[in-house]
Design a protein around this motif. Structure first.
Motif, short mmCIF file in Angstrom:
data_model
loop_
_atom_site.label_atom_id
_atom_site.label_comp_id
_atom_site.label_asym_id
_atom_site.label_seq_id
_atom_site.Cartn_x
_atom_site.Cartn_y
_atom_site.Cartn_z
N ALA A 73 0.88 -1.18 0.00
CA ALA A 73 0.00 0.00 0.00
C ALA A 73 0.92 1.22 0.00
N CYS A 74 0.43 2.32 -0.55
CA CYS A 74 1.29 3.50 -0.65
C CYS A 74 1.70 3.99 0.74
N SER A 75 2.84 4.65 0.79
CA SER A 75 3.34 5.11 2.09
C SER A 75 2.51 6.27 2.62
N GLN A 76 1.75 6.89 1.76
CA GLN A 76 0.85 7.94 2.22
C GLN A 76 -0.15 7.35 3.22
N ALA A 77 -0.81 6.29 2.81
CA ALA A 77 -1.81 5.66 3.66
C ALA A 77 -1.15 5.03 4.89
N GLN A 99 -12.64 9.07 0.59
CA GLN A 99 -12.29 7.87 -0.18
C GLN A 99 -12.20 8.17 -1.66
N VAL A 100 -11.09 7.75 -2.24
CA VAL A 100 -10.95 7.93 -3.68
C VAL A 100 -10.55 6.65 -4.40
N ASP A 101 -9.95 5.71 -3.69
CA ASP A 101 -9.49 4.51 -4.37
C ASP A 101 -9.53 3.31 -3.42
N ASP A 102 -8.99 2.16 -3.88
CA ASP A 102 -9.01 0.96 -3.05
C ASP A 102 -8.24 1.17 -1.74
N THR A 103 -7.13 1.89 -1.84
CA THR A 103 -6.30 2.10 -0.66
C THR A 103 -7.06 2.91 0.39
N THR A 104 -7.67 4.00 -0.03
CA THR A 104 -8.36 4.85 0.94
C THR A 104 -9.58 4.12 1.51
N GLN A 105 -10.21 3.30 0.68
CA GLN A 105 -11.38 2.55 1.16
C GLN A 105 -10.97 1.59 2.29
N GLY A 240 2.10 16.01 -8.88
CA GLY A 240 1.98 14.88 -7.98
C GLY A 240 0.90 15.11 -6.94
N ILE A 241 1.11 14.57 -5.75
CA ILE A 241 0.11 14.70 -4.70
C ILE A 241 0.71 15.41 -3.49
N VAL A 242 1.82 14.88 -3.01
CA VAL A 242 2.51 15.48 -1.85
C VAL A 242 4.00 15.62 -2.19
N PRO A 294 -7.18 18.83 -11.76
CA PRO A 294 -7.39 17.38 -11.79
C PRO A 294 -6.61 16.66 -10.68
N PHE A 295 -7.12 15.50 -10.31
CA PHE A 295 -6.47 14.69 -9.28
C PHE A 295 -6.50 13.25 -9.78
N THR A 296 -5.37 12.62 -9.81
CA THR A 296 -5.24 11.36 -10.55
C THR A 296 -6.29 10.26 -10.32
N PRO A 297 -6.77 10.00 -9.11
CA PRO A 297 -7.76 8.92 -9.02
C PRO A 297 -9.14 9.28 -9.55
N ILE A 298 -9.38 10.56 -9.75
CA ILE A 298 -10.72 10.99 -10.15
C ILE A 298 -10.79 11.13 -11.66
N HIS A 325 6.37 10.94 -7.70
CA HIS A 325 5.58 9.71 -7.75
C HIS A 325 5.71 8.99 -6.41
N ILE A 326 4.59 8.81 -5.75
CA ILE A 326 4.62 8.05 -4.50
C ILE A 326 4.61 6.58 -4.87
N LYS A 327 5.60 5.85 -4.42
CA LYS A 327 5.67 4.43 -4.75
C LYS A 327 4.36 3.74 -4.34
N PHE A 328 3.90 2.83 -5.17
CA PHE A 328 2.67 2.06 -4.96
C PHE A 328 1.40 2.89 -5.09
N ASN A 329 1.52 4.11 -5.57
CA ASN A 329 0.30 4.83 -5.88
C ASN A 329 -0.13 4.40 -7.28
N GLU A 330 -1.16 3.57 -7.30
CA GLU A 330 -1.59 2.95 -8.56
C GLU A 330 -2.03 3.96 -9.61
N SER A 331 -2.75 4.98 -9.16
CA SER A 331 -3.24 5.96 -10.13
C SER A 331 -2.08 6.55 -10.89
S1 SF4 Z 1 -4.43 8.25 -4.22
FE1 SF4 Z 1 -2.38 7.42 -4.19
S2 SF4 Z 1 -1.41 8.38 -2.40
FE2 SF4 Z 1 -3.62 8.60 -2.17
S3 SF4 Z 1 -4.22 6.81 -0.98
FE3 SF4 Z 1 -4.51 6.29 -3.13
S4 SF4 Z 1 -2.61 5.26 -3.65
FE4 SF4 Z 1 -2.21 6.39 -1.79
#
Ligand code: SF4
Ligand code: SF4
Lengths: 379, 408
Positions: A73-77, A99-105, A240-242, A294-298, A325-331
């Motif tokens: 899972a991404c290091s953000q989560a 919630q935006v993706d599988d990780t956040t869910q 990116g995101i962060v 824009p935000f990548t998961p959306i 690029h955050i490693k393991f961020n699928e989007s």
């Molecule tokens: S959008 Fe990317 S950084 Fe945010 S929780 Fe999902 S995988 Fe992690």
């Protein structure tokens, strides 16, 4: 330049917790509601009489979170979870997890079960914004959040209060955008690290106080702070995101790269646009969501991430893009190959840095960023 | 297992023919001026059948690539293009197929339309966006927020999802220039309802002792409910299949393995390129995997009187889109209903959507069932992340533990 004010703002960005604790000791009664990235309507929390706080993980090692969320899972989560489980679990009264993706869910399920809280909500953001249904959904979901906050505090969030909060937040965004504009014109007036730390401090500090500090900082600026520096340095756009770990920003500073635009969730996307002050305040908050970058998961129709990035580069006469690029961020994983191809097709150099919150070996990254900077300088 | 497969040639043959016809028809689609829509295994495919659009499931095609052991070659192809090896193996195999054009069935037609339903996973929405850019065709992200356990939220979610079904109907009308036929939808939904019921009945044969089917059978026969639900053929097929198993096995008290002691639950998708090996290995130890929430993802419960509402509700509440507590309850219910006495929990690197909750789920299921679980990590499709020796050793040790506990 009002150095003491700047220093105060920067020290919040280093670690807000001791200061917030001190704030509490001074008699602050408001409850603190933590929310993870991104797009939680903070104005609502504020209008409910509480203190919104954006949780931005920890750069310390992941120890406890690994038992709950797998290592891919991404290091953000994982860092967010680690932070509340280990360091600041007692600091918050409640949480709102968007919630935006599988990780956040999954993060939100695990959080609800493993962290202590008095208040917990998930905020179910629409993952498509190209059709009318998304707008209606976000309105319904925002109203649900509003009612949920009201039932937690036992007090109604009046229109008046909400407009007041919106005003405070707009003012804050306005100050930060003004500073960004100054940074664009005079890239040396404030370092990248300092400027983005200002935004971070805004995510962590009571907004009315923060407005006061920003106002004092801006009004203390003198012409000499801004003059004679136009056009210096190598202008880049950050995507990116962060920007984690924070040393990344120092590396950009040391490499002579000046950030003149970005699409980060902890950057431009946080401070733009304002909530338009007319009509119904909840609707106005929802409207703002659809005007953000824009935000990548959306999903949005077209190739928005690329189009927006291209526009940022052109508008700000940047020479290249640094993509975090955050490693393991699928989007991001799915976006990147096409994005690189498209940018390069436009003749715009793009350099991808893959990091995690816990990345400690920065020497290699430094060398490569410097090399990228040099290649831009030679263009 | 091979033996058992040969004892029921009829259903198998029908399946072969159905599959052949389906892919044959799909490959001819463009010649016959028909539209091809890519869709996700969990998605309101009934709208496509009702509108005479041929649905294609890249995931299914990927399964064939994975069982055909075309990984990691396909993956390496797209890794060269900058995609990382930790993406879902289905996606990697699909994107790899598009680079090299190799396929165990001669390929699948290119899409005219893409539908990505994120109840199943988020990955698919991003993967389909890549395809949408590649082919210059629209992608419809069918957004199903997590079906959280709050009444107000659920009401809104269903409203949102229904709204999107209406939007999708509009998008399909625009694509084809034809009016959508709601009566036809009711008919298609009728078939889906019937097929889903029969599919569940088929899966539930595993509750019989000894069980006449294993998850291996479930996975083979799952293909039809995935890509032909909404058709009469699917209904007839499951009827035939159930009758056959009842006649050949149930009526004679024959189990899928000769000496059934350990009746196992399997968490997650299978390791496609190893599943037969696993079944054989377990059978030699008197163990058989009987079921999984994954196989149950297609046993829907539709209400034909309210087509859009029931599609919204069924596709939103699939196990991968509910809260962990709900998911645990459903798994625990399977333990009870199927009298399971063992639990293998596979952490699948490929599938974040199903895997990220597994560590938590494990504790929840153990707490309720009292049955220890074997947890291991690997990948459903990529042998580079699979360690034969380690997994066999762990399976053996696990069965010994169950044995020592007097289970089975
Ligand atoms: S959008 Fe990317 S950084 Fe945010 S929780 Fe999902 S995988 Fe992690
Ligand atoms: S991530 Fe999981 S659910 Fe999604 S396509 Fe891959 S295996 Fe299927």
């Amino acid at each position: 330049m009002n150095r003491p004010v700047l220093e105060e703002l920067l020290s919040i960005a280093r670690d807000p917790c001791p200061m917030l604790k001190a704030w509490r000791r001074k008699g602050e009664k408001r409850k603190i509601i933590g929310s993870t990235l991104t797009d939680v309507p903070e104005e609502l929390i504020h209008a409910a009489g509480m203190l919104p706080f954006t949780i931005l993980g920890t750069n310390k090692s992941i120890l406890r979170a690994s038992a709950h969320l797998p290592d891919n899972a991404c290091s953000q989560a994982r860092s967010d979870l680690e932070m509340v489980l280990t360091y600041q679990g007692d600091f918050f009264d409640g949480y709102i997890l968007p919630q935006v993706d599988d990780t956040t869910q999954h993060l939100s399920d695990i959080w609800r079960r493993q962290v202590r809280w008095d208040y917990f909500e998930t905020f179910l953001l629409p993952r498509q914004i190209d059709r009318p249904s998304a707008r209606q959904w976000l309105l319904d979901e925002t109203l649900r959040l509003k009612r949920s906050l009201e039932s937690f505090t036992g007090k109604e969030i009046s229109e008046g209060r909400l407009w007041e909060s919106i005003g405070i937040y707009n003012q804050n965004r306005g100050y930060l955008r003004r500073l960004y504009e100054m940074k664009r014109r005079h890239p040396d007036f404030i370092s990248n690290r300092q400027f983005f730390d200002l935004i971070k401090s805004s995510m962590w500090w009571p907004k009315e106080e923060h407005n006061g500090l920003l106002e004092r900082f801006i009004s203390g600026l003198e012409e000499t702070d801004l003059m004679g520096k136009e056009g210096e340095g190598i202008r880049v756009v950050l995507s990116g995101i962060v920007w984690e770990p924070p040393e990344i920003m120092d590396i950009l500073d040391q490499s002579g790269l000046k950030v003149v635009g970005d699409d980060l969730c902890v950057g431009w996307r946080y401070i733009d646009p304002d909530v338009e002050a007319n009509g119904d305040p909840v609707k106005a908050i929802v409207d703002r969501h659809f005007k953000k970058g824009p935000f990548t998961p959306i999903y949005d129709k077209g190739n928005k991430i690329f189009e927006n990035l291209l526009n940022l580069v052109t508008r700000n006469t940047a020479e290249g893009v640094i993509y975090l690029h955050i490693k393991f961020n699928e989007s991001q994983d799915y976006d990147l190959p096409d994005l690189i191809e498209n940018m390069e097709g436009e003749g715009i150099p793009i350099f991808v840095v893959e990091t995690e919150y816990q990345t400690t070996h920065l020497a290699g990254i430094r060398t490569r960023i410097q090399a990228f900077g040099e290649s831009l300088a030679q263009k | 297992m091979g033996e058992q497969a040969e004892k029921k040639p009829k259903a198998k043959e029908v399946m072969k023919q159905l599959t052949k016809d389906y892919y044959g028809g799909a490959l001819r689609a463009h010649e016959e001026n028909k539209y091809v829509a890519y869709t996700t295994a969990v998605s309101p495919v009934e709208l496509f059948y009702a509108h005479d659009i041929i649905p294609i499931y890249p995931e299914n095609h990927s399964v064939m690539c994975l069982t055909g052991r075309m990984m990691p070659r396909l993956s390496l192809e797209i890794e060269k293009r900058g995609y990382t090896s930790h993406l879902c193996a289905y996606a990697r195999s699909d994107l790899g197929y598009r680079e090299v054009g190799e396929s165990p069935i001669g390929g699948i037609p290119d899409p005219d339309f893409l539908l990505a339903c994120n109840a199943q996973c988020f990955t698919l929405t991003k993967w389909f966006q890549v395809l949408s850019r590649r082919y210059g065709v629209p992608v419809f992200v069918f957004d199903t927020p997590q079906y959280i356990r709050k009444d107000e939220a659920r009401k809104n979610i269903i409203k949102y999802v229904e709204h999107q079904l209406a939007e999708m109907i509009e998008a399909l009308e625009e694509l084809t220039g034809r009016k959508f036929d709601h009566d036809r939808l009711r008919e298609v939904l009728g078939y889906s309802t019937e097929a889903s019921k029969l599919y569940r009945e088929f899966l539930d044969l595993a509750s019989i002792k000894p069980s006449p089917i294993s998850i291996f059978d479930a996975l083979i026969h799952m293909a039809i409910i995935v890509y032909l639900r909404g058709t009469k053929e699917a209904v007839d097929y499951y009827r035939l299949l159930i009758d056959e198993i009842k006649e050949e096995k149930v009526s004679k008290g024959i189990g899928v393995i000769p000496n059934e002691r350990f009746r196992l639950y399997w968490e997650n998708l299978p390791i496609w390129f190893k599943f037969r090996d696993h079944s054989d290995f377990l059978a030699a130890h008197d163990a058989v995997i009987l079921t999984s929430l994954y196989a149950h993802a297609w046993s829907y419960d539709f209400d034909v009187s309210n087509p859009l509402g029931t599609l919204a509700e069924n596709y939103t509440s699939v196990f991968s889109n509910v809260e962990l507590e709900d998911r645990a309850e459903r798994a625990i219910e399977l333990f009870r209903r199927y009298s399971l006495n063992g639990n293998i929990m596979f952490m699948n690197r490929s599938c974040k959507a199903v895997t990220f909750g597994v560590l938590e789920l494990k504790d929840m299921i153990i707490k309720e069932t009292g049955i220890p679980a074997l947890l291991f990590e690997s990948d459903m499709g990529d042998p580079r992340f699979y360690s034969e020796v380690q997994i066999r050793t762990r399976l053996e040790a696990y069965l010994e533990t169950l044995d020592r506990m007097g289970i089975g």
